[in-house]
Design an enzyme around this catalytic site. Sequence first.
Site, PDB file in Angstrom:
ATOM      1  CB  THR A  31       5.324   2.359   0.757  1.00 51.49           C
ATOM      2  OG1 THR A  31       4.817   1.178   0.123  1.00 51.49           O
ATOM      3  CG2 THR A  31       6.750   2.615   0.274  1.00 51.49           C
ATOM      4  N   GLY A  46       0.827  -1.192   0.000  1.00 45.01           N
ATOM      5  CA  GLY A  46       0.000   0.000   0.000  1.00 45.01           C
ATOM      6  C   GLY A  46       0.865   1.247   0.000  1.00 45.01           C
ATOM      7  CB  CYS A  47       0.355   4.588  -1.484  1.00 41.18           C
ATOM      8  SG  CYS A  47      -1.363   4.934  -1.037  1.00 41.18           S
ATOM      9  CE1 TYR A  48      -1.719   8.769   3.198  1.00 39.82           C
ATOM     10  CE2 TYR A  48      -3.636   7.375   2.814  1.00 39.82           C
ATOM     11  CZ  TYR A  48      -3.061   8.634   2.877  1.00 39.82           C
ATOM     12  OH  TYR A  48      -3.822   9.748   2.625  1.00 39.82           O
TER      13      TYR A  48
END
Length: 346
Positions: free
Chosen positions: A153, A149-151
Amino acid sequence: MIRVALIGSTGYTALEVARLLLAHEEAELTVATSRADEGKPLSEIHPSLAGRCDIALQPFDPAAIAEQADVAMCCLPHGASAESVRDLATAGVRVIDFSADFRLSSVPLYEQWYGVTHPWPERVGNVVYGMPEFFGDEIAKADVVANPGCYPTSAIMPLAPLVRAGMIQTDDIIIDSKSGVSGAGRSPKLGTLYCETNESISAYAIASHRHGPEMQDLIHRIAGKPVDVLFTPHLTPMDRGILSTMYARPVLQDNDTVQSVTSRLMDELRKTYRDQPFIHVVDHLPATKHVVMTNHVQMTVRVSGPNDQPGRVIIVCAIDNLSKGASGAAIQNMNVMFGIDQMMGL
């Protein structure tokens, strides 16, 4: 040449995959699918690809895809992706899954947060998390990779090494993250319309965002220690990028000062990532402009406290949510899976 299939081709992450593959020397996009836009050229869905990537969108047929592709980038939504991933893997295609369907370590945890019955439960907890900085050897051999996931990471990258080294306390970690609007996807929603987001910043999903348990789960898996994370995301009026600011209590040694704690934490991060080409431990304060349109990560540490007595650790990390937070990470994972330079195309 690595043949790549794009499953679910209409979103921002799919566009970013296609854009990155155009510059890749050892991979090419050979298949793109869409249930709603079958038969249309990909460039009609994404006009920026006109004249560069005009392949026609196909129906989802795992057997046909297996004849045309070595790896599939599955850009389908959470809850809908797992069944397609299962069918592709069964057909012999290696898969990088952009959804959260295989990121978490247990079926109950997944079903609690995503509210659906998992269609391939025996693989939950048995799919490698797509972060080559920690799981590179497993990714190289994997048939399915769970793209991060972006957050998560932006939080896992700086926090996990410090938790693993016992340098920060694990029971009081606060993560404050701000993301560009592209993180909400391409489908129109009231909360992401221009008039709702321009000249505004807003918090959302307080204490209820699905990326919170992903952060806790992965930091635990990497560091071997459970953590208690309080995560609050914010929507900011920019296209792309994530800036996460994290707060924790340091584990102190005798006669520690603000400077000594800062140096020790920075040294640990530099040691962890000294051989990782995309991770940069910097002295300046990172900003999203420093990493936008790249797969690079910038992070730094500050320590607060009166009279040189350490109080809180403040960690700042910047990534591009569509690159290192999604499609760039997928290309990096693909490179590792096929034994080529992980920086190729990035």
